[in-house]
Design a protein around this motif. Structure first.
Motif, PDB file in Angstrom:
ATOM      1  N   ARG A  47      -0.153  -0.067 -10.219  1.00 39.27           N
ATOM      2  CA  ARG A  47      -1.227  -0.986 -10.716  1.00 39.27           C
ATOM      3  C   ARG A  47      -2.285  -1.299 -10.659  1.00 39.27           C
ATOM      4  NH1 ARG A  47       3.597  -5.269 -10.398  1.00 39.27           N
ATOM      5  NH2 ARG A  47       5.438  -3.538 -12.858  1.00 39.27           N
ATOM      6  N   GLU A  48      -2.218  -0.956  -9.061  1.00 35.00           N
ATOM      7  CA  GLU A  48      -3.723  -0.579  -8.482  1.00 35.00           C
ATOM      8  C   GLU A  48      -4.154   0.847  -8.477  1.00 35.00           C
ATOM      9  OE1 GLU A  48      -5.033  -2.604  -6.564  1.00 35.00           O
ATOM     10  OE2 GLU A  48      -3.111  -3.938  -6.638  1.00 35.00           O
ATOM     11  N   ARG A  49      -3.577   1.557  -9.240  1.00 37.68           N
ATOM     12  CA  ARG A  49      -3.765   3.109  -9.522  1.00 37.68           C
ATOM     13  C   ARG A  49      -4.989   3.716  -8.763  1.00 37.68           C
ATOM     14  NH1 ARG A  49      -4.044   3.460 -15.615  1.00 37.68           N
ATOM     15  NH2 ARG A  49      -4.105   1.604 -16.400  1.00 37.68           N
ATOM     16  N   MET A  50      -4.001   3.705  -7.458  1.00 34.63           N
ATOM     17  CA  MET A  50      -4.404   4.227  -6.462  1.00 34.63           C
ATOM     18  C   MET A  50      -3.679   5.760  -6.181  1.00 34.63           C
ATOM     19  SD  MET A  50      -5.748   1.046  -4.221  1.00 34.63           S
ATOM     20  CE  MET A  50      -6.373   1.947  -2.180  1.00 34.63           C
ATOM     21  N   GLN A  51      -3.884   6.163  -5.227  1.00 33.74           N
ATOM     22  CA  GLN A  51      -2.361   7.185  -4.401  1.00 33.74           C
ATOM     23  C   GLN A  51      -3.210   7.424  -2.925  1.00 33.74           C
ATOM     24  OE1 GLN A  51      -1.737  11.164  -6.526  1.00 33.74           O
ATOM     25  NE2 GLN A  51      -1.523  10.431  -7.700  1.00 33.74           N
ATOM     26  N   SER A  52      -2.150   7.440  -2.195  1.00 28.74           N
ATOM     27  CA  SER A  52      -2.217   7.757  -0.708  1.00 28.74           C
ATOM     28  C   SER A  52      -1.342   8.569   0.150  1.00 28.74           C
ATOM     29  CB  SER A  52      -2.279   6.353  -0.435  1.00 28.74           C
ATOM     30  OG  SER A  52      -1.253   5.640  -0.237  1.00 28.74           O
ATOM     31  N   THR A  53      -1.316   8.611   1.046  1.00 30.19           N
ATOM     32  CA  THR A  53      -0.085   9.104   1.669  1.00 30.19           C
ATOM     33  C   THR A  53      -0.090   8.315   3.210  1.00 30.19           C
ATOM     34  OG1 THR A  53      -0.928  12.003   1.704  1.00 30.19           O
ATOM     35  CG2 THR A  53       0.440  11.436   3.286  1.00 30.19           C
ATOM     36  N   LEU A  54       1.202   8.025   3.450  1.00 29.82           N
ATOM     37  CA  LEU A  54       1.390   6.893   4.635  1.00 29.82           C
ATOM     38  C   LEU A  54       2.913   7.734   5.351  1.00 29.82           C
ATOM     39  CD1 LEU A  54       1.676   3.701   2.279  1.00 29.82           C
ATOM     40  CD2 LEU A  54      -0.279   4.902   4.081  1.00 29.82           C
ATOM     41  N   SER A  55       2.645   6.909   6.585  1.00 31.00           N
ATOM     42  CA  SER A  55       3.814   7.103   7.224  1.00 31.00           C
ATOM     43  C   SER A  55       5.010   6.878   6.624  1.00 31.00           C
ATOM     44  CB  SER A  55       3.652   7.222   8.499  1.00 31.00           C
ATOM     45  OG  SER A  55       3.536   5.901   9.122  1.00 31.00           O
ATOM     46  N   LEU A  56       6.154   6.853   7.324  1.00 35.06           N
ATOM     47  CA  LEU A  56       7.121   6.221   6.735  1.00 35.06           C
ATOM     48  C   LEU A  56       6.972   4.415   7.398  1.00 35.06           C
ATOM     49  CD1 LEU A  56       9.874   5.539   4.991  1.00 35.06           C
ATOM     50  CD2 LEU A  56      11.259   6.735   7.129  1.00 35.06           C
ATOM     51  N   GLU A  57       6.611   4.647   8.149  1.00 36.30           N
ATOM     52  CA  GLU A  57       6.807   2.767   8.751  1.00 36.30           C
ATOM     53  C   GLU A  57       5.463   1.875   8.342  1.00 36.30           C
ATOM     54  OE1 GLU A  57       8.550   2.085  11.252  1.00 36.30           O
ATOM     55  OE2 GLU A  57       9.896   4.181  10.810  1.00 36.30           O
ATOM     56  N   GLU A  58       4.496   3.333   8.143  1.00 32.22           N
ATOM     57  CA  GLU A  58       3.654   2.803   7.224  1.00 32.22           C
ATOM     58  C   GLU A  58       3.847   1.967   5.887  1.00 32.22           C
ATOM     59  OE1 GLU A  58      -0.440   4.110   8.995  1.00 32.22           O
ATOM     60  OE2 GLU A  58       0.864   5.666   7.647  1.00 32.22           O
ATOM     61  N   LEU A  59       4.568   2.867   5.232  1.00 31.51           N
ATOM     62  CA  LEU A  59       5.388   1.954   3.492  1.00 31.51           C
ATOM     63  C   LEU A  59       6.488   0.869   4.268  1.00 31.51           C
ATOM     64  CD1 LEU A  59       5.369   2.720   0.712  1.00 31.51           C
ATOM     65  CD2 LEU A  59       7.769   4.366   1.454  1.00 31.51           C
ATOM     66  N   LEU A  60       7.293   0.931   5.016  1.00 31.53           N
ATOM     67  CA  LEU A  60       7.443  -0.357   5.208  1.00 31.53           C
ATOM     68  C   LEU A  60       6.437  -1.148   5.188  1.00 31.53           C
ATOM     69  CD1 LEU A  60      10.361   1.684   7.179  1.00 31.53           C
ATOM     70  CD2 LEU A  60      10.712   0.688   4.038  1.00 31.53           C
ATOM     71  N   ALA A  61       5.792  -1.030   6.435  1.00 34.75           N
ATOM     72  CA  ALA A  61       5.145  -2.419   6.342  1.00 34.75           C
ATOM     73  C   ALA A  61       4.611  -3.510   5.886  1.00 34.75           C
ATOM     74  CB  ALA A  61       4.308  -1.980   8.280  1.00 34.75           C
ATOM     75  N   GLN A  62       4.205  -2.463   5.191  1.00 33.58           N
ATOM     76  CA  GLN A  62       2.826  -2.088   4.087  1.00 33.58           C
ATOM     77  C   GLN A  62       3.786  -3.477   2.989  1.00 33.58           C
ATOM     78  OE1 GLN A  62       0.166   0.425   2.471  1.00 33.58           O
ATOM     79  NE2 GLN A  62       0.994  -0.249  -0.003  1.00 33.58           N
ATOM     80  N   LEU A  63       4.618  -2.831   2.221  1.00 32.98           N
ATOM     81  CA  LEU A  63       5.615  -3.292   1.488  1.00 32.98           C
ATOM     82  C   LEU A  63       5.936  -4.699   2.096  1.00 32.98           C
ATOM     83  CD1 LEU A  63       7.195  -0.230  -0.412  1.00 32.98           C
ATOM     84  CD2 LEU A  63       5.116  -1.014  -1.640  1.00 32.98           C
ATOM     85  N   LYS A  64       6.954  -4.901   2.967  1.00 32.65           N
ATOM     86  CA  LYS A  64       7.235  -5.497   3.401  1.00 32.65           C
ATOM     87  C   LYS A  64       5.977  -6.496   3.411  1.00 32.65           C
ATOM     88  CE  LYS A  64       9.125  -7.639   7.641  1.00 32.65           C
ATOM     89  NZ  LYS A  64       9.454  -7.611   9.121  1.00 32.65           N
ATOM     90  N   GLU A  65       4.757  -6.694   3.915  1.00 38.28           N
ATOM     91  CA  GLU A  65       3.987  -7.385   4.260  1.00 38.28           C
ATOM     92  C   GLU A  65       4.101  -7.983   2.064  1.00 38.28           C
ATOM     93  OE1 GLU A  65      -1.097  -7.919   4.199  1.00 38.28           O
ATOM     94  OE2 GLU A  65       0.522  -6.278   5.647  1.00 38.28           O
ATOM     95  N   LYS A  66       3.979  -6.814   1.190  1.00 47.70           N
ATOM     96  CA  LYS A  66       3.682  -7.314  -0.302  1.00 47.70           C
ATOM     97  C   LYS A  66       5.106  -8.616  -0.720  1.00 47.70           C
ATOM     98  CE  LYS A  66       2.168  -4.507  -4.461  1.00 47.70           C
ATOM     99  NZ  LYS A  66       0.962  -4.960  -4.516  1.00 47.70           N
ATOM    100  N   MET A  67       6.074  -8.119   0.081  1.00 48.20           N
ATOM    101  CA  MET A  67       7.118  -8.884  -0.328  1.00 48.20           C
ATOM    102  C   MET A  67       7.391 -10.405  -0.339  1.00 48.20           C
ATOM    103  SD  MET A  67       9.028  -7.790  -2.665  1.00 48.20           S
ATOM    104  CE  MET A  67      10.855  -8.910  -1.636  1.00 48.20           C
ATOM    105  N   SER A  68       6.199 -10.787   1.325  1.00 51.62           N
ATOM    106  CA  SER A  68       6.309 -12.121   1.944  1.00 51.62           C
ATOM    107  C   SER A  68       4.900 -12.818   1.148  1.00 51.62           C
ATOM    108  CB  SER A  68       6.099 -11.914   3.463  1.00 51.62           C
ATOM    109  OG  SER A  68       4.812 -10.589   3.996  1.00 51.62           O
ATOM    110  N   GLU A  69       4.236 -12.228  -0.001  1.00 52.09           N
ATOM    111  CA  GLU A  69       2.646 -12.667  -0.302  1.00 52.09           C
ATOM    112  C   GLU A  69       3.090 -13.843  -0.891  1.00 52.09           C
ATOM    113  OE1 GLU A  69       0.629  -9.830  -1.839  1.00 52.09           O
ATOM    114  OE2 GLU A  69       0.493  -8.591  -0.352  1.00 52.09           O
ATOM    115  N   VAL A  70       4.839 -13.726  -1.633  1.00 51.88           N
ATOM    116  CA  VAL A  70       5.162 -15.084  -3.101  1.00 51.88           C
ATOM    117  C   VAL A  70       5.856 -15.929  -2.185  1.00 51.88           C
ATOM    118  CG1 VAL A  70       5.624 -15.498  -4.858  1.00 51.88           C
ATOM    119  CG2 VAL A  70       3.959 -13.433  -4.941  1.00 51.88           C
ATOM    120  N   ARG A  71       5.433 -17.165  -1.869  1.00 52.37           N
ATOM    121  CA  ARG A  71       6.739 -18.100  -1.119  1.00 52.37           C
ATOM    122  C   ARG A  71       6.095 -19.143  -2.053  1.00 52.37           C
ATOM    123  NH1 ARG A  71       9.278 -14.773   0.271  1.00 52.37           N
ATOM    124  NH2 ARG A  71       9.681 -13.763   2.231  1.00 52.37           N
ATOM    125  N   PHE A  72       7.157 -19.963  -2.844  1.00 50.84           N
ATOM    126  CA  PHE A  72       6.781 -21.296  -3.599  1.00 50.84           C
ATOM    127  C   PHE A  72       6.671 -21.688  -3.031  1.00 50.84           C
ATOM    128  CE2 PHE A  72       8.952 -18.371  -7.013  1.00 50.84           C
ATOM    129  CZ  PHE A  72       8.345 -17.748  -7.294  1.00 50.84           C
TER     130      PHE A  72
END
Length: 603
Positions: free
Chosen positions: A578-603
């Protein structure tokens, strides 16, 4: 300034011939893309199309040709088989006819005279059955004429910007037990540029068709052996739907709603008490068990009424809010079913609020706030319309007026803009309809809020008021998505299958470069799944590039590639489509980033 094509007389369009003949006064309508003018242009273009069909197929007989949203259609009988290939020929003939500059003339006969005039035309006789006694108007252009209430533009040569869009079959009068007629759809506008824009939108809509994408993305299917209008949810679609259900469940609980569940099969007596049997029975399925009639529920309200009746209620308990993902069945005709948009079984995100009359406003406003949060989360804009008492309704006018005024007061006090749909309410109460606008600027009716004094009265619902006396509650019927099926269909077309990350069926695909990297890929997938993120490992015996392309075709938001370096460093190579971006992350950074992405939406 151009000449008027019609006039608005007492709010109704009247053709120029009638205005002149009867010396009527009204506001002029000009040849433009205003809603009132487009209705005339499209209605007249429907007759132009019928004129062309009659010229090409002299034996053709015509039924009805109404204006619909974004266009028109005509139903007719013809000996030849007409396919999409013939539309160009019909359009060419239409252009030839408009160059003949025939005036469109109206005349009137008695119903008996019209019946005699078309005595050999059985379809005209069918049309006449639907017309009340009295004068019947006929519109004539050149050698073509048809029964029509009109109005029309003054001359066919105005109708230059049109397009015939598709051919289909249609049962006579919508009755699937009767013959199948040919139906041709088309559209028309006042200028070439607007027509061109509309046709481009149609082409884009074809690419986004939820039936096509639903098949490509393996979301749902239909099976003739199972039955028409009965969707089968595949794993991808079920995951998407489940995420939506879980988000809404949490949102309801946060707002004080209690989950309940009513049966799908109720005795017919309950439907008679509610009024559904007499006012909605033709849309229901009935069966007999132990010589007693039962009805499969088309709505969830009766079950929720029974939940309310299960205990003594006090004014201190109100408002009481019950919600249910209620499976309902409605007897839809074969000709109107359309993917997930029109089905025979669907699930409503249904809720009922039982409150005092004084609490109507605050609860309607709270529901509208709920609607606003959900629609904004999906990128929808929306508008509202109040629908008033229909011709087929239960309850006194005074009760209806009170309920309608309650809705208007709630909207007026908070400055909401809304339209009025006269006669569009449910049979038991007026309602606010929520109409969303998608990425292609199409409007869809989804959510609804209905204020009902009638069902509480018919079921003799009561609560103990502050004076220790019995009082009747108000029942607010409420659905925000409308149904999961229809809303998901709309969402598929709105996003083109590029679902928001928080409900995407597969959110991450992990692509191991070699077989020796599979173990680490599975570990990454396991940790993501533990965090509530749907992840899959693409381990087919295919090239790396082909596996990445497959994930992209499936519109997966995130693609993770792991190889020797990633295994060694406990990292991932992330591609955010979606963002058309590539990056290298540690596994922990990936988990933290996606966890934050999931928590962005709350009705």
């Amino acid at each position: 300034m151009s000449e008027p094509i019609a006039y608005l007389v007492d709010g109704m369009p009247v053709d120029t011939q009638t205005v002149a003949a009867k010396n009527l006064q009204g506001s002029p309508l000009f040849f433009d893309n205003s809603e009132a003018s487009l209705e005339l242009i499209r209605h007249s273009t429907a007759h132009l199309m019928a004129h062309a069909i009659k010229r090409l197929y002299p034996e053709a007989k015509f039924f009805v040709g109404p204006v619909i949203e974004d266009g028109f259609y005509y139903d007719f009988r013809v000996a030849a088989k007409i396919t999409e290939a013939e539309l160009k020929t019909i359009e060419k003939t239409m252009l030839e006819i408009l160059k003949e500059k025939h005036p469109i003339e109206r005349y009137e006969l008695t119903k008996a005279e019209v019946s005699q005039k078309f005595v050999a035309d059985d379809l005209k006789q069918e049309v006449l059955k639907r017309i009340p006694e009295g004068g019947v108007s006929i519109y004539k252009q050149g050698d073509f004429e048809d029964i029509c209430r009109g109005p029309h533009v003054p001359n066919v040569n105005l109708l230059r910007f049109f397009k015939l869009t598709r051919v289909s079959g249609a049962y006579l009068g919508g009755d699937e037990t009767r013959e199948m007629l040919t139906r041709i759809y088309g559209t028309a506008f006042a200028d070439k540029e607007t027509l061109k824009e509309h046709l481009a939108m149609i082409e884009e809509a074809k690419k986004r068709d939820h039936r096509k994408l639903g098949n490509e993305l393996k979301l749902f299917t239909f099976d003739e052996e199972i039955g028409a209008g009965l969707p089968i949810w595949l794993p991808n679609g079920s995951r998407l739907r489940s995420k939506l259900e879980h988000l809404l469940f949490a949102a309801h609980r946060k707002r004080g709603y209690q989950p309940v569940r009513g049966p799908e099969l109720l005795k017919a007596d309950a439907w008679k008490t509610s009024g559904h049997y007499d006012n909605y029975g033709e849309n229901m399925y009935f069966t007999v068990i132990d010589e007693m009639e039962y009805g499969i529920k088309p709505m969830n309200c009766v079950g929720h009424v029974k939940v309310f009746q299960s205990d003594v209620r006090s004014y201190r308990d109100l408002p009481l809010k019950f919600f249910e993902y209620g499976v309902v069945h409605r007897h839809e005709k074969s000709g109107v079913m359309h993917g997930l948009f029109r089905v025979r079984e669907f699930t409503q995100d249904d809720a009922h609020v039982f409150c005092t009359p004084e609490q109507i406003k605050e609860n309607v406003i709270e529901i509208l706030d709920f609607v606003d949060q959900i629609m904004k989360s999906f990128g929808f804009t929306y508008e509202m319309e109040i629908s008033t008492k229909p011709a087929k309704a239960i309850g006194d006018d005074a009760v209806w007026e009170k309920a309608t005024q309650g809705l208007k007061d709630a909207l007026d006090e908070h400055g909401f803009v809304y339209g009025i749909d006269e006669g569009g309410g449910a049979f038991y109460g007026p309602k606010i309809d929520i109409k969303i606008t998608d990425a292609l600027k199409r409007k869809w009716q989804c959510g609804t809020i209905q204020v009902d004094f009638n069902l509480p009265s018919r079921f003799e619902l009561s609560y103990i008021d502050q004076h220790n006396e019995r009082a009747q509650p108000v029942m607010i019927h409420r659905a925000i998505l409308g149904s999961f099926e229809r809303f998901i269909g709309i969402l598929i077309e709105h996003t083109g299958g590029e679902f928001p990350f928080f409900i995407a069926p597969t959110q991450v695909v992990i692509v191991p470069i070699g077989e020796e990297h599979h173990s680490y890929a599975k570990e990454v997938a396991r940790k993501l799944l533990e965090q509530g993120i749907d992840a899959e490992v693409s381990a087919k015996n295919e090239s790396l590039n082909k596996r990445i392309r497959t994930a992209e075709k499936q519109r997966v938001p995130m693609i993770v590639v792991v190889g020797e370096e990633e295994v060694k460093n406990q990292s991932v190579a992330l591609r955010d489509r979606r963002e058309r971006m590539q990056s290298t992350l540690s596994l922990e950074e990936l988990l933290a980033q996606l966890k934050e992405k999931m928590s962005e939406v709350r009705f």
